[in-house]
Design a protein around this motif. Structure first.
Motif: not given
Length: 182
Positions: A30-39, A68-71, A77-82
């Motif tokens: 859910q956190l990852s999907m929220q980050l994706g959707k909001q961004l 940061q707000s989601l976490g 810690i919510v984020g992205r990497t590549a």
């Protein structure tokens, strides 16, 4: 290193999550999907209003704020990497690289699957990763044919950018949820 990579890949593929982990996995998803959707919503609005050059500023400033707000309401810690990062703060750990290599293979085998992984890292943290697949709307800033003015704006914010040259459907990166407790 290769044996460790193979072992990690096998664990990601074969070890079923324990029942106790199911709730944490769903929270992570859910956190990852929220980050994706909001961004995505903010980037698309910026693209529509002022084009891709403006969207770079939104991504540079808003992506970390949203994560940061989601976490903030969890112990994560919510984020992205590549594998090829734009922001050096998003550089992956070795374990994350191994998972994303696995994601690349899975996407190549079945482009309709969005792979995800749940594992305990070498430092004892629980990590969730969900693939970010390159979408058509991302090509203006991450694609193979980035316009010169967009490339210039990218390099102004990210002088060591490595995150261009992607094709739609390829692995762009991963959402990463790191839980600070077990």
């Amino acid at each position: 290193m290769m044996i460790r990579l193979l072992l990690l890949t096998m664990l990601v593929i074969t070890v079923p999550a324990l029942a106790d982990d199911q709730q944490r996995i769903e929270q992570s998803r859910q956190l990852s999907m929220q980050l994706g959707k909001q961004l995505s919503a903010e980037l698309m609005a910026a693209m529509k209003a002022e084009g891709p050059v403006h969207a770079i500023s939104v991504c540079n400033e808003r992506a970390p704020e949203i994560a940061q707000s989601l976490g903030a309401n969890s112990n994560a810690i919510v984020g992205r990497t590549a594998l090829r990062v734009r922001n050096p703060n998003n550089a992956p750990l070795g374990e994350h690289k191994a998972v994303m290599d696995y994601f690349k293979q899975r996407i190549a085998q079945d482009p309709n699957v969005v792979p995800e992984a749940w594992f305990t890292s070498s430092n004892g943290e629980q990590h969730y990763m969900r693939a970010i697949v390159m979408q058509p709307q991302c090509a203006a800033c991450h694609g193979a044919n980035v316009k010169p003015e967009v490339q210039q704006a990218i390099l102004a914010k990210y002088p060591d950018d490595q995150a261009t040259g992607f094709e739609v459907g390829e692995l762009r990166g991963s959402f990463l949820i790191r839980w600070l407790d077990k």
